[in-house]
Design an enzyme around this catalytic site. Structure first.
Site, short mmCIF file in Angstrom:
data_model
loop_
_atom_site.label_atom_id
_atom_site.label_comp_id
_atom_site.label_asym_id
_atom_site.label_seq_id
_atom_site.Cartn_x
_atom_site.Cartn_y
_atom_site.Cartn_z
N HIS A 101 0.82 -1.22 0.00
CA HIS A 101 0.00 0.00 0.00
C HIS A 101 0.85 1.27 0.00
O HIS A 101 0.35 2.34 -0.33
CB HIS A 101 -1.05 -0.02 1.12
CG HIS A 101 -0.57 0.25 2.51
ND1 HIS A 101 -0.26 -0.77 3.40
CD2 HIS A 101 -0.34 1.39 3.18
CE1 HIS A 101 0.11 -0.24 4.55
NE2 HIS A 101 0.07 1.06 4.45
N ASP B 92 1.41 -7.80 2.39
CA ASP B 92 1.43 -6.37 2.06
C ASP B 92 2.86 -5.86 1.83
O ASP B 92 3.41 -5.12 2.64
CB ASP B 92 0.75 -5.60 3.20
CG ASP B 92 0.41 -4.16 2.82
OD1 ASP B 92 0.91 -3.68 1.78
OD2 ASP B 92 -0.35 -3.53 3.56
N SER C 47 4.08 2.03 8.48
CA SER C 47 3.87 1.09 7.39
C SER C 47 5.17 0.90 6.66
O SER C 47 5.83 1.87 6.30
CB SER C 47 2.82 1.63 6.43
OG SER C 47 1.56 1.27 6.86
#
Ligand code: ARG
Ligand code: GLU
Length: 723
Positions: free
Chosen positions: A86, A222, A654
């Site tokens: 992402h 991810d 992240s």
């Protein structure tokens, strides 16, 4: 005996309250002083210097701030970077076409030549961190107004940056910590030739999409990979160049093939964005009862509208997917935040803490004089903020979801540039507007926007005090008997800003003509009236109270540090490099339910729904599963996928590496569990967990699934547990 038992109990209790185990986002340069002992007691086998040192290579040399909002890490001596799917999504999307759909199919460069440049993308290393509090606060006095104080600080900072020791290709910035009681300088090195190396299909990289977002048990791979390119001298360049070569980093991470077990030490190293751990209880209560609920209600309406169209129309589904995910991400997080603050009694805990604070302050005449009224004054100030905060959330959430108004704002900026700087200013602005419009229209549908306008303007006019509303909008609504559907239909029929071709053609006309047209355009007029009433009735007042609150919060922060000597304080996140650490651990989300700390590929297959938008599984992955063909990456016949731990993380973490006790890469951070998203406001070790992809799943997908074994060869794989 009884007495001894009692003493023992008291001792245990006080130790528990002193060592607030896993909470905290720590400054790397202070680890040795503040955390090393505690980290070792949790199982860490390296030293603080191995993590951060400016004299010799350390792990921090392998960590980058990735493109502004995420974290990345170097995993090979050829400048290979690992980050989340992402975080790389924009790049992956930009390079995707109908023929080369990298979102759907994934992408793997077979060699350097196939790696794809990304305009505007950058990564930043932290060369060193310095405490510059003294120099920054030089000349600041308690009697200064907030703006006088700020201008003194700004002047000092620009001097500090000018005189800082650094190479010509390096940069530096200074940031405030602990509400502006301390300041640190970061010397940085930024690389701007970053190329896409690989990404799995989104059915792996974003498996479970919005349904699984913020959730545990999780089964998402991810991740994506990029490479830093440098000039021939291995120094950063300002842009892509065909002559650039793969960067040779000072440090790259070794990768562990041994995984982690429950109770193992883990450390997450990265760039957490923003937290507010030291708020007074009235502020927390406002978040729980006013701000989060308002934002949630608005987003719920917007998401319902968009979802309705996405389900009926394939084109809209593609166009609105990223927008929907973005709106949904915070919507879901805020819900978890309210839930978690409630379930852990955060408010009561804050109040107990404040009572203890007040008691200690009252017992000390000096403190009493300086801090005696702080809590009460803060509470009063937050009561003042309340209506403005609500109006701010309403305005921001609503205005940003109606894209016609966004475009109205851009057109208004053309008018003002022209009026201020003539044709030259206009033309400069026009270039930007054209670019912005291009990407907006790519993901725009006028029917969806009209419905959003109808639904959200109703909220704007019905759910908030009339004094914060746009008079023009009230007038328009009044003339139509508050028939919002008619209001929307009339506006969208009257203007053509929602029409790409018409707008494009108009912008080709001479500046004076364009400006004249948009000056009286109904959308532009509406936009101006909304902004204007917002800034006169809300912003002005809000800024005024906020300045007072900031000053009090600075004082309250210092007071807490002074008063609770036994506590080790960490500064709130502010997008600077931090270390968080803790243990791998499951949790109990609610009564009678217990979550394990690991998920496996079996769980992916359990969730598998053929052809589903969120839960489809690629054929190749299914057959690898059938054959149990996990190579060196499986464990006991199973393929680990994700795990959770007690590391205190937030947005910006992240893509952060999760490291084991020796500093080997074991996982890639990408999310938190829903019940614990209130860790931004009040971390609670019982339910706050960060979610990581097991690095073995990443390697398995690269190697076995994608066949990109040349990338594995670049990496250094180790077996720390088989020594
Ligand atoms: N919740 C994670 C974060 O805050 C992941 C968001 C991206 N994934 C998604 N399904 N929307 O950024
Ligand atoms: N997904 C988040 C990010 O983009 C990390 C999750 C969190 O907020 O902890 O940074």
């Amino acid at each position: 005996m009884k007495y001894l038992k009692h003493l023992f109990l008291i001792l245990c209790l006080s130790i528990v309250s002193l060592v607030k185990a896993e909470e905290g986002m720590w400054l790397p340069l202070l680890l040795e002083k503040m955390n090393e002992k505690h980290m070792k007691s949790l199982g860490m086998k390296m030293s603080a210097k191995d993590i951060y040192s400016i004299n010799s290579g350390s792990l921090k040399d392998a960590i980058v701030s990735f493109n502004g909002g995420c974290t990345g890490e170097i995993i090979s001596s050829k400048g290979l970077i690992l980050t989340n799917h992402h975080c790389g999504f924009d790049a992956i999307q930009n390079h995707s076409t109908l023929d080369h759909n990298y979102i759907r199919d994934g992408f793997w460069a077979a060699n350097y030549g196939q790696e794809i440049p990304n305009q505007g993308m950058f990564v930043t290393f932290i060369v060193r961190i310095e405490d510059v509090s003294k120099q920054t606060l030089n000349g600041v006095t308690p009697s200064m107004t907030e703006s006088e104080r700020q201008s003194t600080i700004d002047k000092n900072i620009s001097e500090i940056r000018k005189t800082a020791k650094k190479e010509t290709y390096q940069d530096g910035f200074v940031r405030g910590f602990f509400e502006g009681n301390q300041y640190y300088m970061f010397i940085t090195e930024t690389f701007r030739d970053i190329r896409l190396v690989g990404a799995p299909p989104s059915s792996i990289g974003n498996f479970g999409k919005d349904t699984d977002n913020w959730m545990w048990p999780r089964h998402t791979g991810d991740f994506s990979m990029f490479r830093i390119y440098a000039g021939k001298d291995n120094k950063p360049t300002n842009a892509y160049s065909a002559d650039n070569i793969p960067y040779t980093p000072k440090r790259s991470l070794s990768i562990s093939l041994d995984g982690v077990a429950e109770g193992d030490f883990t450390l997450v190293f990265g760039f957490p964005g923003r937290t507010t751990q030291y708020l007074q209880s009235a502020a927390v209560e406002q978040i729980m009862t006013v701000n989060d609920p308002a934002k949630i209600a608005i987003r719920e309406k917007a998401l319902n509208v968009i979802d309705g169209f996405m389900r009926k129309d394939e084109q809209i589904k593609i166009q609105y997917a990223a927008k929907y995910a973005g709106i949904q991400n915070s919507y879901k997080k805020w819900q978890g935040e309210v839930l978690g603050l409630t379930s852990t009694n955060a408010l009561n805990k804050k109040k107990t803490y404040e009572a203890e604070f007040q008691k200690r302050v009252n017992a000390n005449p000096q403190w009493k004089a300086a801090y005696g009224n702080l809590l009460g004054d803060l509470e009063a100030a937050y009561a003042e903020i309340k209506p403005y905060g609500y109006a701010r959330d309403y305005y921001n959430e609503i205005a940003s979801k109606i894209e016609l108004l966004t475009m109205g704002g851009w057109m208004n900026s053309l008018v003002t540039s022209y009026e201020k700087d003539g044709e030259k200013g206009y033309n400069q602005r026009l270039e930007q507007v054209k670019y912005q419009l291009g990407s907006l229209y790519d993901e725009y549908n006028s029917t969806v926007d009209q419905k959003l306008y109808e639904v959200l303007i109703k909220m704007y006019l019905e759910d908030q005090d009339a004094k914060y509303q746009s008079p023009l909008l009230r007038d328009i609504a009044g003339k139509r008997g508050n028939d919002y559907a008619k209001m929307a239909a009339d506006l969208f029929a009257e203007v053509d800003l929602d029409n790409r071709e018409a707008t494009k053609a108009r912008l080709e006309k001479p500046a004076a003509e364009v400006v004249n047209y948009y000056k009286s355009n109904p959308v532009v007029l509406l936009y101006k009236d909304m902004v204007n009433s917002y800034s006169t009735t809300v912003t002005k007042n809000l800024n005024d109270v906020q300045a007072r609150v900031n000053k009090m919060n600075r004082s309250y922060m210092q007071a807490q540090i002074d008063v609770f000597r036994e506590k080790t304080f960490y500064p709130d996140a502010n997008s600077t490099l931090r270390v968080t650490y803790g243990k791998v651990k499951g949790y109990n989300p609610r009564d009678a339910v217990k979550y394990d700390h690991y998920t496996y590929l079996d769980g992916v297959m359990d969730k598998y729904k053929p052809a589903d938008y969120e839960f489809d599984v690629p054929e190749k992955l299914r057959s690898l599963y059938q054959a149990k063909d996990y190579g060196q990456y499986g464990a006991n016949g199973k393929m680990p996928v994700c795990f959770i731990a007690m590391n205190h993380t937030t947005g910006g973490n992240s893509g952060s590496p999760a490291l084991d006790a020796y500093g080997n890469l074991v996982g890639l951070n990408f999310d938190r569990v829903w019940e614990g998203t209130m860790s931004d406001i009040n971390y609670d070790p019982s339910i706050c967990r960060n979610i990581m992809v097991d690095i073995r799943y990443v390697l398995f997908v690269v190697d076995k699934y994608a066949g990109a074994s040349h990338l594995i060869k670049e990496m250094k794989l180790v077996h720390p547990k088989k020594k």
